[in-house]
Scaffold this motif. Structure first.
Motif, PDB file in Angstrom:
ATOM      1  N   SER A   1      44.092 -39.225  56.247  1.00 27.49           N
ATOM      2  CA  SER A   1      44.790 -38.877  57.488  1.00 27.49           C
ATOM      3  C   SER A   1      45.928 -39.857  57.715  1.00 27.49           C
ATOM      4  CB  SER A   1      43.823 -38.904  58.670  1.00 27.49           C
ATOM      5  OG  SER A   1      43.289 -40.201  58.839  1.00 27.49           O
ATOM      6  N   ARG A   2      46.914 -39.414  58.481  1.00 30.93           N
ATOM      7  CA  ARG A   2      48.041 -40.272  58.820  1.00 30.93           C
ATOM      8  C   ARG A   2      47.808 -40.880  60.189  1.00 30.93           C
ATOM      9  NH1 ARG A   2      53.291 -36.685  58.042  1.00 30.93           N
ATOM     10  NH2 ARG A   2      52.420 -35.920  59.978  1.00 30.93           N
TER      11      ARG A   2
ATOM     12  N   GLN B   1      52.396 -34.563  49.167  1.00 27.33           N
ATOM     13  CA  GLN B   1      53.359 -33.469  49.227  1.00 27.33           C
ATOM     14  C   GLN B   1      54.559 -33.952  50.022  1.00 27.33           C
ATOM     15  OE1 GLN B   1      51.779 -31.013  46.892  1.00 27.33           O
ATOM     16  NE2 GLN B   1      53.346 -30.013  48.044  1.00 27.33           N
TER      17      GLN B   1
ATOM     18  N   SER C   1      61.511 -36.289  56.878  1.00 25.78           N
ATOM     19  CA  SER C   1      60.200 -35.881  57.373  1.00 25.78           C
ATOM     20  C   SER C   1      59.152 -36.629  56.569  1.00 25.78           C
ATOM     21  CB  SER C   1      59.972 -34.377  57.178  1.00 25.78           C
ATOM     22  OG  SER C   1      60.883 -33.637  57.942  1.00 25.78           O
ATOM     23  N   SER C   2      58.053 -37.015  57.216  1.00 24.15           N
ATOM     24  CA  SER C   2      56.959 -37.700  56.524  1.00 24.15           C
ATOM     25  C   SER C   2      56.279 -36.753  55.551  1.00 24.15           C
ATOM     26  CB  SER C   2      55.920 -38.180  57.540  1.00 24.15           C
ATOM     27  OG  SER C   2      56.477 -39.136  58.393  1.00 24.15           O
ATOM     28  N   PRO C   3      55.637 -37.300  54.502  1.00 24.66           N
ATOM     29  CA  PRO C   3      54.846 -36.445  53.614  1.00 24.66           C
ATOM     30  C   PRO C   3      53.841 -35.635  54.419  1.00 24.66           C
ATOM     31  CG  PRO C   3      55.051 -38.637  52.686  1.00 24.66           C
ATOM     32  CD  PRO C   3      55.615 -38.697  54.076  1.00 24.66           C
ATOM     33  N   THR C   4      53.569 -34.412  53.967  1.00 24.89           N
ATOM     34  CA  THR C   4      52.703 -33.519  54.729  1.00 24.89           C
ATOM     35  C   THR C   4      51.227 -33.643  54.379  1.00 24.89           C
ATOM     36  OG1 THR C   4      53.179 -31.746  53.151  1.00 24.89           O
ATOM     37  CG2 THR C   4      54.534 -31.845  55.144  1.00 24.89           C
ATOM     38  N   ASN C   5      50.885 -33.971  53.159  1.00 30.34           N
ATOM     39  CA  ASN C   5      49.491 -34.129  52.726  1.00 30.34           C
ATOM     40  C   ASN C   5      49.386 -35.358  51.845  1.00 30.34           C
ATOM     41  OD1 ASN C   5      48.338 -31.666  53.827  1.00 30.34           O
ATOM     42  ND2 ASN C   5      49.580 -30.608  52.308  1.00 30.34           N
TER      43      ASN C   5
ATOM     44  N   SER D   1      57.557 -30.443  44.911  1.00 29.29           N
ATOM     45  CA  SER D   1      57.346 -31.337  46.053  1.00 29.29           C
ATOM     46  C   SER D   1      56.074 -32.170  45.915  1.00 29.29           C
ATOM     47  CB  SER D   1      57.296 -30.528  47.352  1.00 29.29           C
ATOM     48  OG  SER D   1      56.211 -29.625  47.325  1.00 29.29           O
TER      49      SER D   1
ATOM     50  N   PRO E   1      58.232 -33.167  51.783  1.00 30.60           N
ATOM     51  CA  PRO E   1      58.967 -32.014  52.296  1.00 30.60           C
ATOM     52  C   PRO E   1      60.099 -31.619  51.337  1.00 30.60           C
ATOM     53  CG  PRO E   1      58.574 -33.609  54.035  1.00 30.60           C
ATOM     54  CD  PRO E   1      58.200 -34.261  52.738  1.00 30.60           C
TER      55      PRO E   1
END
Length: 73
Positions: A71-72, A6, A58-62, A26, A8
């Motif tokens: 996980s990041r 996902q 912004s980094s990807p959220t998922n 997105s 942003p």
């Protein structure tokens, strides 16, 4: 390989390598390219993408890979 991420709002994928990438809103879906869909045990493959954005980064959220949430770090 089947990956989803996902991005942003305002971020758009414009180019990719070593993968087939599609985007709907997105949500970005990444699948193996035709030439790297079958790898020998112990082999690796990587992929990347480039994009554009409107506003601050912004980094990807998922992120998930083959249906498993990652996980990041």
């Amino acid at each position: 390989m089947d990956a989803d991420l996902q991005l942003p709002s305002g971020q758009q994928v414009t180019n990719s390598w070593n993968a087939t990438v599609s985007q709907s809103g997105s949500t970005v879906t990444v699948r193996n390219a035709g030439y790297n869909g079958s790898l020998a045990p112990g082999s690796t493959a990587n992929f990347g993408y480039e994009g554009t954005l409107n506003g601050p980064y912004s980094s990807p959220t998922n992120f998930s890979l083959n249906g498993a949430t990652c996980s990041r770090s």
